[in-house]
Each structure stands twice: as C-alpha cells, then as structure tokens.
Write an enzyme that holds these catalytic residues in place. Structure first.
Site, mmCIF file in Angstrom:
data_model
loop_
_atom_site.group_PDB
_atom_site.id
_atom_site.type_symbol
_atom_site.label_atom_id
_atom_site.label_comp_id
_atom_site.label_asym_id
_atom_site.label_seq_id
_atom_site.Cartn_x
_atom_site.Cartn_y
_atom_site.Cartn_z
ATOM 1 N N ASN A 160 0.922 -1.146 0.002
ATOM 2 C CA ASN A 160 0.128 -0.001 -0.049
ATOM 3 C C ASN A 160 0.800 1.268 0.167
ATOM 4 O O ASN A 160 1.651 1.341 0.890
ATOM 5 C CB ASN A 160 -1.002 0.009 1.206
ATOM 6 C CG ASN A 160 -1.898 1.099 1.402
ATOM 7 O OD1 ASN A 160 -1.367 2.281 1.128
ATOM 8 N ND2 ASN A 160 -3.101 0.961 1.756
ATOM 9 N N HIS A 163 1.059 6.370 1.852
ATOM 10 C CA HIS A 163 1.819 7.175 2.709
ATOM 11 C C HIS A 163 2.958 7.664 1.917
ATOM 12 O O HIS A 163 3.594 8.733 2.398
ATOM 13 C CB HIS A 163 2.089 6.387 4.013
ATOM 14 C CG HIS A 163 1.018 6.121 4.772
ATOM 15 N ND1 HIS A 163 0.155 7.400 5.065
ATOM 16 C CD2 HIS A 163 0.428 5.068 5.550
ATOM 17 C CE1 HIS A 163 -0.778 6.657 5.778
ATOM 18 N NE2 HIS A 163 -0.615 5.397 5.980
ATOM 19 N N HIS A 196 -5.822 3.442 -1.265
ATOM 20 C CA HIS A 196 -6.793 3.831 -0.703
ATOM 21 C C HIS A 196 -7.300 5.457 -1.372
ATOM 22 O O HIS A 196 -6.723 6.285 -0.548
ATOM 23 C CB HIS A 196 -6.906 3.761 0.948
ATOM 24 C CG HIS A 196 -8.188 3.914 1.299
ATOM 25 N ND1 HIS A 196 -8.478 3.976 2.767
ATOM 26 C CD2 HIS A 196 -9.464 4.410 0.918
ATOM 27 C CE1 HIS A 196 -9.419 4.214 3.057
ATOM 28 N NE2 HIS A 196 -10.350 4.356 2.041
ATOM 29 N N ARG A 198 -9.274 7.925 -0.688
ATOM 30 C CA ARG A 198 -10.371 8.706 0.458
ATOM 31 C C ARG A 198 -11.222 9.624 -0.109
ATOM 32 O O ARG A 198 -10.680 10.536 -1.194
ATOM 33 C CB ARG A 198 -9.585 8.946 1.739
ATOM 34 C CG ARG A 198 -8.743 7.776 2.505
ATOM 35 C CD ARG A 198 -8.150 8.146 3.634
ATOM 36 N NE ARG A 198 -9.157 8.227 4.722
ATOM 37 C CZ ARG A 198 -9.365 7.223 5.575
ATOM 38 N NH1 ARG A 198 -8.616 6.152 5.834
ATOM 39 N NH2 ARG A 198 -10.272 7.440 6.687
ATOM 40 N N ARG A 202 -6.823 12.850 1.229
ATOM 41 C CA ARG A 202 -5.618 13.524 1.977
ATOM 42 C C ARG A 202 -4.580 12.697 1.602
ATOM 43 O O ARG A 202 -3.539 13.631 1.825
ATOM 44 C CB ARG A 202 -6.090 12.769 3.512
ATOM 45 C CG ARG A 202 -5.908 11.382 3.658
ATOM 46 C CD ARG A 202 -6.169 11.053 5.285
ATOM 47 N NE ARG A 202 -7.374 11.120 5.586
ATOM 48 C CZ ARG A 202 -7.676 10.736 6.807
ATOM 49 N NH1 ARG A 202 -7.035 9.945 7.425
ATOM 50 N NH2 ARG A 202 -9.004 10.936 7.225
ATOM 51 N N HIS A 203 -4.129 11.655 0.888
ATOM 52 C CA HIS A 203 -3.105 11.276 0.487
ATOM 53 C C HIS A 203 -3.212 11.038 -1.105
ATOM 54 O O HIS A 203 -2.681 11.588 -1.964
ATOM 55 C CB HIS A 203 -2.544 10.240 1.176
ATOM 56 C CG HIS A 203 -3.393 8.963 1.851
ATOM 57 N ND1 HIS A 203 -4.398 8.374 1.028
ATOM 58 C CD2 HIS A 203 -3.511 8.586 2.872
ATOM 59 C CE1 HIS A 203 -5.060 7.676 1.753
ATOM 60 N NE2 HIS A 203 -4.587 7.574 2.922
ATOM 61 N N GLU A 223 -8.625 0.314 -2.710
ATOM 62 C CA GLU A 223 -9.834 0.642 -1.541
ATOM 63 C C GLU A 223 -10.388 1.622 -1.657
ATOM 64 O O GLU A 223 -9.982 2.831 -1.798
ATOM 65 C CB GLU A 223 -8.589 0.762 -0.233
ATOM 66 C CG GLU A 223 -7.920 -0.773 0.094
ATOM 67 C CD GLU A 223 -7.257 -0.336 1.480
ATOM 68 O OE1 GLU A 223 -7.536 0.764 2.252
ATOM 69 O OE2 GLU A 223 -6.088 -0.932 1.610
ATOM 70 N N THR A 254 -8.229 3.563 8.861
ATOM 71 C CA THR A 254 -9.493 2.884 8.700
ATOM 72 C C THR A 254 -9.450 2.083 10.029
ATOM 73 O O THR A 254 -8.573 1.357 10.506
ATOM 74 C CB THR A 254 -9.440 1.668 7.719
ATOM 75 O OG1 THR A 254 -8.946 2.346 6.426
ATOM 76 C CG2 THR A 254 -10.774 0.943 7.536
ATOM 77 N N GLU A 304 -10.996 -9.284 3.265
ATOM 78 C CA GLU A 304 -9.677 -9.089 3.607
ATOM 79 C C GLU A 304 -9.860 -9.008 5.140
ATOM 80 O O GLU A 304 -10.726 -8.262 5.762
ATOM 81 C CB GLU A 304 -9.029 -7.688 3.303
ATOM 82 C CG GLU A 304 -7.753 -7.225 3.918
ATOM 83 C CD GLU A 304 -7.244 -6.044 3.174
ATOM 84 O OE1 GLU A 304 -7.332 -5.678 2.113
ATOM 85 O OE2 GLU A 304 -6.631 -5.265 4.180
ATOM 86 N N HIS A 344 -3.685 -4.744 7.531
ATOM 87 C CA HIS A 344 -3.971 -3.349 8.593
ATOM 88 C C HIS A 344 -2.870 -3.442 9.887
ATOM 89 O O HIS A 344 -3.135 -4.514 10.698
ATOM 90 C CB HIS A 344 -5.099 -3.071 9.225
ATOM 91 C CG HIS A 344 -5.475 -1.801 9.336
ATOM 92 N ND1 HIS A 344 -4.840 -1.100 10.329
ATOM 93 C CD2 HIS A 344 -6.094 -0.812 8.477
ATOM 94 C CE1 HIS A 344 -5.223 0.116 10.513
ATOM 95 N NE2 HIS A 344 -5.891 0.371 9.345
ATOM 96 N N GLY A 345 -1.955 -2.802 9.960
ATOM 97 C CA GLY A 345 -1.002 -2.734 11.122
ATOM 98 C C GLY A 345 0.290 -3.730 10.971
ATOM 99 O O GLY A 345 0.971 -3.794 12.125
ATOM 100 N N HIS A 367 2.068 1.059 5.861
ATOM 101 C CA HIS A 367 2.586 1.995 6.725
ATOM 102 C C HIS A 367 4.201 1.631 7.099
ATOM 103 O O HIS A 367 5.069 2.308 7.059
ATOM 104 C CB HIS A 367 1.834 2.461 7.964
ATOM 105 C CG HIS A 367 2.567 3.474 8.817
ATOM 106 N ND1 HIS A 367 3.100 3.314 9.916
ATOM 107 C CD2 HIS A 367 2.244 4.778 8.793
ATOM 108 C CE1 HIS A 367 3.789 4.401 10.451
ATOM 109 N NE2 HIS A 367 3.080 5.193 9.750
HETATM 110 N N1 PXP Z 1 -5.964 -2.955 4.410
HETATM 111 C C1 PXP Z 1 -6.780 -1.932 4.559
HETATM 112 C C2 PXP Z 1 -8.126 -2.134 4.275
HETATM 113 C C3 PXP Z 1 -6.561 -0.646 4.792
HETATM 114 O O1 PXP Z 1 -7.233 0.211 4.962
HETATM 115 C C4 PXP Z 1 -5.067 -0.279 5.231
HETATM 116 C C5 PXP Z 1 -4.568 0.983 5.643
HETATM 117 O O2 PXP Z 1 -4.903 1.881 4.474
HETATM 118 C C6 PXP Z 1 -4.126 -1.473 5.029
HETATM 119 C C7 PXP Z 1 -4.439 -2.757 4.597
HETATM 120 C C8 PXP Z 1 -2.771 -1.242 5.190
HETATM 121 O O3 PXP Z 1 -2.393 -0.978 6.645
HETATM 122 P P1 PXP Z 1 -0.951 -0.395 7.308
HETATM 123 O O4 PXP Z 1 -0.834 1.017 6.554
HETATM 124 O O5 PXP Z 1 -1.208 -0.267 8.618
HETATM 125 O O6 PXP Z 1 -0.108 -1.393 6.751
#
Ligand code: PXP
Length: 393
Positions: A160, A163, A196, A198, A202-203, A223, A254, A304, A344-345, A367
């Site tokens: 992703n 950022h 993503h 949005r 914002r990005h 996304e 999210t 997901e 995510h995370g 991230h």
């Molecule tokens: N999956 C989804 C659905 C998300 O919204 C995000 C954050 O944009 C991610 C994965 C990736 O998360 P991270 O940036 O924490 O790796």
C-alpha cells in the site's frame, strides 16, 4: 443433513465453530465417496467421555475419540438414526493435543473426526502394522486434500503506497510520487499495489489511481468506501481488485471492518455491480463468523481480514486471542469458498504468524514498509518483508 453434529457438553468452552466442523466433515464424506451417507458427530467433555469409555469399553479415564457403528448401542448418543454410526470426541483433550501439535483446535477436531470415521468404514490400526500404515496413509492424504492444498506458494505481498502520497501532500508538491514508488515495489518482488482513495483525498489523488491503472504490472487493488462517487470511479478505472472499506472523515486510518450484516443490501448491490463489470471484490471485515457468512452470501470473491486488533494487542495473551480469532476466521472464509487477504497494522515483527496461515492469499501492508523505505529505500524495505513472508511459510 449428512453430518449431524451434537454438542453434548454442559459448557461451550473451549469454543467450537460447529458449522465449520460440520462443513469439513461433509467434505470428508465427499472425498470418501460417502456423500449419500449420514454420520453423527458428538462433542463431549472429558468427564462425559470417561463415562462412555468405562460404560462401553470397560476402560478407565478419558480418551480423544471413540467410534460406534450404526445401531450399536442402539441410539445411545445421537437423537436420530444415521447410516455410518457415531463418532464421539472429547473437546478438552482435543484442545490439549492441538496445543501440543501447534495446530488449531478445528484442525485437531477434523483429524479426530476423520480417524473415527475411518474406523466406522472398516479401517483399524490395532489389527496389524500393515493396517495401521494403511489407515495413517489414508488420513494423511485426506487431510492434505482438505487443508494443505489450498496454497502452494507463500502469500503474495501487496504494498500500500498511500503514505508515499501522504509525504507528497504534506507540501502539496510533486514528490515523492506513489506511482514511481509502486514501480519500485514491483521491481523488488511485490505482487500487488494497493491504494486507498479517500473521500477527503488526504493522500492518494485521482491522478494517482488513473496513472497506476496504466503502469501497475501485477495487480492493482483499489480500497474505497461504498459511495456513489467511488463506485462510478471504479467502474471507469476498473482496478483488478476493489476492496470495500468503511470510511470515517475524522479517522487517522481505517478503524474497523465493514458491517456487512447490517449493510447487506447496499454492499450486495455494490458487489454485484463491480463483479458484473469483471472486477474481483474484497470486503474488509473483522474476524467474525457472521461477517464472513454474509460476505459469501452476497457474492464477494475475497474477504480481507482486519489484522489491526492483533497488531495493536497489549501483551501476549491479547495478541494470542486475536491471532486465534484470525486463524479461525481464515479457516471459515476459505471453507466458504472465499479467497482470504489480510492487512492493517502488519509490520516487520508481527507479519510472520499471519503469513504462515495456509489460507492467506495476499497480505496488504503499507505504513511499515513505507516507514522503513524512508530510511533504507523502497526496494530493500520490500525485500526484507518478502524474506519474512517466505520464511514464515
Ligand atoms: N488494508 C486496509 C483495508 C487498509 O485500510 C489499510 C490501511 O490503508 C491497510 C490494509 C494497510 O495498513 P497499514 O498501512 O497499517 O499496513
């Protein structure tokens, strides 16, 4: 119903996903060519199992599994008649054995169900060494067909690049360019690019998505929230995969999964529209059985699983709880014919356990990779994550 599953325990702890176990046992009947037959599977506590072990086999103490052919003893366990017989399983013992083997409780319950079922159709490991070997071989090949052939390779890494755009937007400048970053990710071995778009832009900007559609050589995963504006854009750009996510204006990122159950009608209409236009559609959801079932019912190709709670867990006990929920959810989703992504995370410390789950098709990570890329370069940051995923498998 082919597999009649009766939970005779006084408490539901340890928790068993009855529907999933039933589905696996039905699949086993199918693999054995016994789809027309009926089987009773009875879940017991260790104390109940010890009682039956004493009553019918004159043995002291509990055991993990017992089989009784149909009619013997006449309707002692199951409420209704069945063709093949009864398989009794002590769930506490199964949970203990699962911990020792490092597998999930579901996997151990399926192994024991299969063992009991094979006894019912004539296999016996106590008669001779040859027969023991034949039973072992049969068990291993059926379990392999059921569990282990879903994925032959490691999960794909989709990066992703949101950022990278966050840094660009900090100055409203032209650099760094997420389109260039995406190409570097692919050169380093990523198998997908995620953005993503949005509502507040914002990005990622519309220009980025349009350019990425032209440049991404692997798979572009867009996304987006389930809004009219986003649906129109997806229909025009046609990403390879659309991941529908909930979106709140004020959130930093999210915050949780979609509530597919509560918004079934709206999400089903969006899924239908995108699928008809040839796109794969994934729903970003929490690791909950009812969300998975709803996703399967409305025709999503993927889910997901939201790994955020696992990644931000405070301490090992909470992390373990969250991990077990993700593992169970991945099993249920795969058994419901959904492809399973996760994200995510995820970072360089917590990704390995998720990457090791056999059902996971793709990991979506942003991230952590972009943060590392600022210091070591994008290609190295991607390669380091790929090494973790490869070693986890
Ligand atoms: N999956 C989804 C659905 C998300 O919204 C995000 C954050 O944009 C991610 C994965 C990736 O998360 P991270 O940036 O924490 O790796």
């Amino acid at each position: 119903m082919q597999v009649q599953l009766v939970d005779q325990r006084e408490t539901t702890s340890p928790l068993v996903n009855i529907q999933l176990l039933q589905r696996y046992c039905q699949q086993l009947l199918g693999l054995l060519g016994l789809s027309e037959k009926t089987l009773a599977l009875i879940l017991l506590s260790d104390a109940q199992m010890a009682q039956y072990n004493q009553q019918f086999r004159a043995k002291t103490g509990t055991t993990n599994v017992l089989s009784f052919p149909a009619g013997f003893p006449e309707e002692a366990f199951a409420a209704t008649h069945n063709d093949l017989g009864d398989v009794l399983i002590a769930v506490e013992t199964a949970a203990h054995e699962a911990r020792e083997q490092g597998c999930s409780l579901m996997e151990r319950l399926v192994q024991l169900s299969l063992h009991g079922l094979l006894h019912l159709i004539g296999y016996d490991h106590e008669r001779s060494e040859e027969e023991a070997l034949a039973m072992w071989d049969k068990e291993q090949s059926l379990l392999a067909q059921l569990f282990y052939t879903r994925r032959h390779t490691m999960p794909y890494l989709a990066v992703n690049v949101d950022h990278v755009a966050t840094l660009r937007q900090a100055r409203e400048a032209a650099e760094p360019d997420p389109v260039l970053a995406a190409a570097l990710c692919e050169l380093a071995g990523a198998r997908g690019v995620v953005v993503h778009l949005r509502e507040d832009r914002r990005h990622i900007q519309d220009r980025d998505v349009r350019l990425l559609r032209q440049t991404v050589k692997t798979r572009l995963n867009l996304e987006m929230a389930v809004t009219k504006e986003m649906l129109a854009l997806a229909m025009e750009i046609k990403p390879d995969l659309v991941t529908l996510v909930p979106e709140k204006r004020q959130e930093l990122t999210t915050e949780g999964g979609l509530d597919v159950v509560a918004q079934q009608k709206k999400i089903a209409a969006a899924v239908n529209k995108l699928r008809k236009a040839g796109m794969l559609v994934s729903l970003f959801i929490d690791a909950e059985a009812e969300q998975i079932q709803a996703a399967a019912e409305i025709g999503a190709s993927h889910v997901e699983l939201h790994t955020g709670h696992y990644c931000s867990a405070a301490g090992t006990a909470e992390e373990e709880r969250e991990f077990v929920m993700l593992r169970n959810a991945a099993e249920l989703a795969a058994a419901s014919n959904l492809l399973v992504n996760a994200g995510h995370g995820l970072d360089y410390r917590n990704t390995d356990r998720i990457a090791a789950l056999p059902e996971i098709d793709e990991l979506s990570i942003g991230h952590a990779i972009v943060s590392r890329a600022v210091l070591v370069g994008m290609e190295q940051a991607v390669r380091e994550m790929l090494t973790i995923i490869q070693q986890a498998k």
